[in-house]
Design an enzyme around this catalytic site. Structure first.
Site, PDB file in Angstrom:
ATOM      1  N   THR A  12      77.627  -2.054 -55.014  1.00 19.79           N
ATOM      2  CA  THR A  12      76.891  -3.043 -54.219  1.00 19.79           C
ATOM      3  C   THR A  12      77.779  -4.160 -53.699  1.00 19.79           C
ATOM      4  O   THR A  12      77.593  -4.646 -52.584  1.00 19.79           O
ATOM      5  CB  THR A  12      75.752  -3.655 -55.070  1.00 19.79           C
ATOM      6  OG1 THR A  12      74.824  -2.624 -55.405  1.00 19.79           O
ATOM      7  CG2 THR A  12      75.021  -4.746 -54.307  1.00 19.79           C
ATOM      8  N   THR A  88      76.924  -1.560 -60.364  1.00 19.10           N
ATOM      9  CA  THR A  88      76.345  -1.953 -61.651  1.00 19.10           C
ATOM     10  C   THR A  88      75.594  -0.828 -62.349  1.00 19.10           C
ATOM     11  O   THR A  88      75.473  -0.830 -63.573  1.00 19.10           O
ATOM     12  CB  THR A  88      75.400  -3.151 -61.472  1.00 19.10           C
ATOM     13  OG1 THR A  88      74.365  -2.806 -60.550  1.00 19.10           O
ATOM     14  CG2 THR A  88      76.159  -4.364 -60.953  1.00 19.10           C
ATOM     15  N   THR A 158      75.190  -2.888 -71.773  1.00 24.67           N
ATOM     16  CA  THR A 158      74.231  -2.022 -71.086  1.00 24.67           C
ATOM     17  C   THR A 158      73.555  -2.828 -69.986  1.00 24.67           C
ATOM     18  O   THR A 158      73.414  -4.055 -70.093  1.00 24.67           O
ATOM     19  CB  THR A 158      73.185  -1.459 -72.074  1.00 24.67           C
ATOM     20  OG1 THR A 158      72.414  -0.450 -71.427  1.00 24.67           O
ATOM     21  CG2 THR A 158      72.252  -2.545 -72.599  1.00 24.67           C
TER      22      THR A 158
END
Length: 332
Positions: A12, A88, A158
C-alpha cells in the site's frame, strides 16, 4: 553517519491514489515520491534505495522470502541496517520467515509499510518510514516490524486492523521499542551475534486448517494431503476442538498421525498460550502425539514449520526443533 539499504517490495505504501483512479501499484510515482523524501531522510542516514520486486503483499510467498534473505546476505557487509517496505497484509508472515532465515544478526532488519498510500496527504507512510530508518541505525540485531511508533519482534507480531494506523500488535511479547520524543529500546532485545546464518528454503508441505463449530469430519476425510508433512490446526481457546459425537475430530487427527503427518495445534485467540493439558480435548491430542504452538502467533507457527521441514527430512527432528525457542518466537 550510518549506511542503510532501503528495499522496496511493493504494498500500500507504494500505491498511487492520484485523480479518480483506484489505488494501484505505481513504481514510477513511488520513485518520484521517494526522491522527494530522500533529502529529509538523508539527515538520518546515508540511504541507498533498491527495488527488489513490486508486489501486492497478498502475492508474497516463499520465493519472495528467499529473494529477500539472499539479497540481504549479498549486501550484509556493506550496510549498517536494512529497511524493507512491505504490504501490511502479509508483513508479519515475511517478518517471521526472515527471522528464521536470517539468524545470528548483529544489525537491524526493519519492516514497515503504511495503511494509506504515501501519495495520499493523510498517509501514515512518512512517519513509519522515518521511524523505520531511524531504528535501522540503532543497535537492534533483530528482524522487526516498525509501525505507528512501536517496534515489535517480527515473529511475535500480527496484523490486528485494516483501518487503524495502529495496525499491528505483539499479543504475547512486549514491544522491542517505543518511539516518542526519544527512542526507548527495551532490555529484552536479543543479543547481537557476528555469525550470520542464512537459509533460503521453505517447504510448502504444510496445511493450515481453522476449526469452526459444526465442521464436518467427513469433509476432512476427503481432503487429499498428498505429500504434506504437517497439519496446523487453529483450534479454539487454549487448544480445544470437538471430541464428542459425530463432530469429533479425534478420528481424523489419529488418521493424520498414522500417516506420518506432524499435527500442530495453535489457537484462534491471539493472546496467551495454547495449553493442551487444560482440557480433555487437548489432553487427548497430546496422547495422540500432537505438538503445541504454545504462545506463538499463527504466522510464526506456519513459517517456523516451513523452515524446519525444508531443513530436516526426519519428522522426529522437526518436532524436536519445533519445541525449541529458536529466535525468540515463543516463551520457553
Amino acid at each position: 553517519m550510518k549506511s542503510i539499504l532501503l528495499i522496496q517490495t511493493g504494498g500500500t505504501i507504494a500505491m498511487d491514489v492520484s485523480g479518480d483512479q483506484k489505488p494501484t501499484l505505481n513504481p514510477q510515482k513511488w520513485t518520484e515520491l521517494m526522491y522527494q523524501a530522500i533529502p529529509e531522510l538523508s539527515e538520518i542516514a546515508d540511504i541507498k534505495m533498491e527495488r527488489l520486486f513490486f508486489e501486492d503483499s497478498s502475492d508474497i510467498n516463499k520465493k519472495h522470502w528467499a529473494a529477500l534473505a539472499e539479497f540481504i546476505r549479498k549486501n550484509y557487509e556493506d550496510y549498517d541496517g536494512f529497511v524493507i517496505l512491505h504490504g501490511t497484509d502479509t508483513m508479519a508472515y515475511t517478518a517471521s520467515a526472515l527471522s528464521f532465515s536470517l539468524q545470528g544478526l548483529d544489525k537491524p532488519i526493519i519492516l514497515t509499510g503504511s495503511q494509506v498510500p504515501m501519495s495520499n496527504i493523510r498517509s501514515d507512510a512518512r512517519r513509519n518510514l522515518v521511524n523505520a530508518i531511524e531504528m535501522a541505525t540503532t543497535s537492534l540485531p533483530e528482524v522487526a516490524i516498525c509501525f505507528n511508533d512501536f517496534v515489535y519482534r517480527g515473529n511475535r507480531a500480527t496484523k490486528m486492523s485494516i483501518g487503524d494506523f495502529d495496525a499491528f500488535a505483539s499479543p504475547n511479547y512486549p514491544p522491542l521499542a517505543e518511539i516518542g520524543i526519544n527512542i526507548e529500546i527495551r532490555d529484552h532485545v536479543r543479543a547481537p551475534s557476528n555469525s550470520l546464518e542464512v537459509a533460503t528454503n521453505f517447504s510448502d508441505q504444510v496445511f493450515l486448517l481453522k476449526i469452526y463449530p459444526n465442521l464436518n469430519p467427513d469433509f476432512l476425510s476427503q481432503i487429499n494431503f498428498g505429500d504434506n508433512r504437517a497439519l496446523i490446526i487453529e483450534a479454539f481457546g487454549s487448544g480445544n476442538f470437538p471430541i464428542h459425537g459425530e463432530q469429533s475430530l479425534l478420528p481424523f487427527f489419529k488418521k493424520c498421525l498414522q500417516n506420518n503427518l506432524l499435527l500442530i495445534i495453535t489457537s484462534q485467540a491471539a493472546y496467551d498460550a495454547v495449553e493442551l493439558k487444560n482440557y480433555e480435548s487437548g489432553r487427548k491430542a497430546l496422547e495422540l502425539g500432537a505438538l503445541s504452538a504454545k504462545d506463538m502467533t499463527t504466522e510464526a507457527t506456519l513459517t517456523k514449520i516451513m523452515y524446519l521441514l525444508a531443513r530436516h527430512n526426519n519428522n522426529t527432528t522437526v518436532a524436536e526443533q519445533f519445541n525449541r525457542n529458536l529466535v525468540g518466537e515463543m516463551t520457553e
